[in-house]
Scaffold this active site. Structure first.
Site, PDB file in Angstrom:
ATOM      1  N   LYS A 153      13.498   6.310 -35.048  1.00  0.00           N
ATOM      2  CA  LYS A 153      12.301   6.990 -35.541  1.00  0.00           C
ATOM      3  C   LYS A 153      12.294   8.445 -35.074  1.00  0.00           C
ATOM      4  O   LYS A 153      12.144   8.725 -33.882  1.00  0.00           O
ATOM      5  CB  LYS A 153      11.044   6.310 -35.011  1.00  0.00           C
ATOM      6  CG  LYS A 153       9.819   6.742 -35.803  1.00  0.00           C
ATOM      7  CD  LYS A 153       8.533   6.594 -35.042  1.00  0.00           C
ATOM      8  CE  LYS A 153       8.158   7.816 -34.275  1.00  0.00           C
ATOM      9  NZ  LYS A 153       7.948   9.025 -35.058  1.00  0.00           N
ATOM     10  N   GLU A 228      13.470   9.065 -21.265  1.00  0.00           N
ATOM     11  CA  GLU A 228      13.774  10.470 -20.943  1.00  0.00           C
ATOM     12  C   GLU A 228      12.474  11.226 -21.188  1.00  0.00           C
ATOM     13  O   GLU A 228      12.055  11.393 -22.338  1.00  0.00           O
ATOM     14  CB  GLU A 228      14.886  11.017 -21.842  1.00  0.00           C
ATOM     15  CG  GLU A 228      16.236  10.340 -21.668  1.00  0.00           C
ATOM     16  CD  GLU A 228      16.916  10.648 -20.347  1.00  0.00           C
ATOM     17  OE1 GLU A 228      16.370  11.436 -19.546  1.00  0.00           O
ATOM     18  OE2 GLU A 228      17.980  10.071 -20.092  1.00  0.00           O
ATOM     19  N   CYS A 262      12.816  19.978 -22.266  1.00  0.00           N
ATOM     20  CA  CYS A 262      12.441  19.166 -21.103  1.00  0.00           C
ATOM     21  C   CYS A 262      13.110  19.697 -19.844  1.00  0.00           C
ATOM     22  O   CYS A 262      12.616  19.470 -18.749  1.00  0.00           O
ATOM     23  CB  CYS A 262      12.824  17.716 -21.346  1.00  0.00           C
ATOM     24  SG  CYS A 262      14.529  17.540 -21.870  1.00  0.00           S
ATOM     25  N   GLU A 355       3.550  20.375 -17.311  1.00  0.00           N
ATOM     26  CA  GLU A 355       4.568  20.805 -18.269  1.00  0.00           C
ATOM     27  C   GLU A 355       3.868  21.569 -19.392  1.00  0.00           C
ATOM     28  O   GLU A 355       3.005  21.023 -20.078  1.00  0.00           O
ATOM     29  CB  GLU A 355       5.293  19.578 -18.827  1.00  0.00           C
ATOM     30  CG  GLU A 355       6.440  19.952 -19.745  1.00  0.00           C
ATOM     31  CD  GLU A 355       7.144  18.726 -20.333  1.00  0.00           C
ATOM     32  OE1 GLU A 355       6.447  17.813 -20.797  1.00  0.00           O
ATOM     33  OE2 GLU A 355       8.388  18.716 -20.344  1.00  0.00           O
TER      34      GLU A 355
END
Ligand code: NAD
Length: 453
Positions: A153, A228, A262, A355
């Protein structure tokens, strides 16, 4: 039902994509399950050949895929070419593994004991929007090599390259039901991978918040899981380092892909005695960073992925934020945001802890080696990071002390497909890529064969 795919470069609609509901997803999973027996039974050399052919097909379409990603994700053309090449390389690397996916023979009395590495069956791969091509391949290539069928997906915002790559794999001979791309919302398609008993593993890359929900969902069936997740990585610069090189490379380490990485080194920890000199060197490097139409050959940064992402990033830089300096960005249309440096920032400030996933760098001064390690580790994340020093002993000490999965010394090396990648703490679970990646896509089976007369 379908949804529009919008280019972040000029805000135009570039495609309309199917929004699959649960019934279609269930049908796709059933087809994958039916295809699995034949796929797992293919001779290892033949499976290897199909993956190698898929690598060649991706290579031949590299330019087409790169331009598609420039339009769909706003990646610079040079990055998008690298990313399409990365898919080719990942396929080629894992094409080398089916014949080398060994078990072991373990000494026992009265017979022979051997281990087999059995495929899991159907694997669900859930991909974010920031690196649609590489992240998809880090999941599907080793999963297929280990003999699994894949339902993948892509993110709603960036489905186009995954769809094209699947078509290329099918043209190369990988059966359609063995590798399917299913488009639609995470809450429907992605979540069905979690709840469907036939899907034996989830390979999820995305935010820590969604990752935690998926981990909890997988517990119900003790479903295998690789995560992850997010990062808040530190770029630690000691006063003894090559400050010119550290400053010249710092912008790319955080502003590449508009900071939507990331592994972005979004905290720059600088030894206080070198702070003034380093900031003098950093300012021209930031203002020279070329933010422009990502299809330009010399563009270094494109727009953010969406209006929503731009609003999120803007929320981290209010009127009274300590903006030390900024680069330039084009005017709308397009979801542009200029490279922005905040300094000095305290380790407890929101911009130093959360983040941002945008081109915003928080510069944090530190006193000594112990202080640098303490600040670097003072985060729930632990994905990446860099250490700049000319003292070899310090480079090794700090590399060992920083709680992070992927570090580089005197460089900002990106992810290599032949070395392991993954996070400590809330940045993830398990490792992708590298020589051991197939272990995450197979189960060890132990068989004892009696030799009794
Ligand atoms: P996201 O978590 O919002 O979405 C990721 C994927 O999960 C998308 O395909 C989405 O549709 C799907 N999803 C959303 N809700 C779901 C649910 N309830 N069930 C199943 N699937 C669901 O993340 P994003 O905004 O697309 O990507 C940005 C995040 O990804 C950042 O936090 C970034 O750090 C992280 N990321 C991590 C890595 C890594 O390797 N560690 C790499 C790239 C991005």
């Amino acid at each position: 039902m379908s949804h529009d795919v919008v280019s972040p470069v000029d805000e135009t609609v570039i495609a309309s994509v199917d929004e699959m509901g649960e019934a279609k997803v269930d049908d796709a999973i059933a087809r994958a399950a039916r295809a699995h027996g034949a796929w797992a039974a293919i001779a290892p050399g033949d499976r290897a050949r199909l993956l190698a052919r898929a690598a060649e097909a991706v290579d031949a379409a590299r330019e087409e895929l790169a331009h598609l990603e420039v339009r769909n994700a706003g990646h610079t053309i040079s990055n998008a070419r690298f990313e399409a090449g990365n898919v080719r390389d990942v396929l080629a690397y894992f094409a080398g593994s089916p014949e080398r996916h060994f078990g072991r023979q373990i000494p026992v009395a009265g017979g022979i004991d051997v281990t087999f590495r059995e495929p899991l069956g159907v694997v669900g791969i859930i991909v974010p929007w920031n690196f649609p091509m590489p992240i998809a391949s880090w999941g599907f290539a080793p999963a297929l090599a280990a003999g699994n069928c894949v339902v993948l997906k892509p993110a709603e915002l960036t489905p186009l390259t995954a769809m094209r790559i699947a078509a290329l794999c099918h043209e190369a001979g990988i059966p359609e039901d063995v590798f399917q791309v299913l488009t639609g919302p995470g809450s429907t398609v992605g979540w069905r991978f979690v709840t469907h008993e036939t899907v034996r593993k989830i390979c999820f890359t995305g935010s820590t918040a969604v990752g935690k929900r998926i981990m909890a969902g997988c517990a119900d069936q003790v479903k295998r899981l690789t995560l992850e997740l997010g990062g808040k990585s530190a770029n630690i610069v000691f006063a003894d380092a090559d400050l010119e090189r550290a400053a010249a490379t710092a912008p790319t380490s955080v502003f590449d892909n508009a900071g939507q990485d990331c592994c972005a080194r979004s905290r720059l920890l600088i030894e206080r005695s070198a702070y003034d000199r380093f900031m003098e060197l950093l300012e021209p490097a930031v203002s020279a960073f070329r933010v422009k139409d990502p299809s330009s050959e010399d563009a270094q940064m494109g727009p953010l992925i969406s209006a929503e992402q731009r609003r999120t990033v803007e929320g981290f830089v209010p009127e009274d934020a300590p903006v030390a300096f900024r680069g330039r960005a084009p005017d709308p249309p397009g979801y542009w945001y200029p490279p922005t440096v905040l300094a000095p920032v305290q380790p407890g400030d929101r911009v130093a802890r959360e983040e941002i996933f945008g081109p915003v760098l928080a510069v944090i001064p530190f006193e000594d080696e112990a202080d640098a390690i303490r600040i670097a580790n003072d985060t729930p994340y632990g994905l990446s990071g860099s250490i700049w020093t000319n003292d070899l002993g310090r480079a090794i000490r700090v590399s060992r002390a920083v709680e992070s999965g992927t570090l580089s010394v005197n460089s900002h090396s990106s992810v290599r497909y032949w070395t392991p990648f993954g996070g400590f703490k809330q940045s993830g679970l398990g490792r992708e890529l590298g020589p051991d990646a197939l272990e995450g896509f197979s189960e060890v089976k132990n068989v004892f064969i009696s030799t009794a007369p």
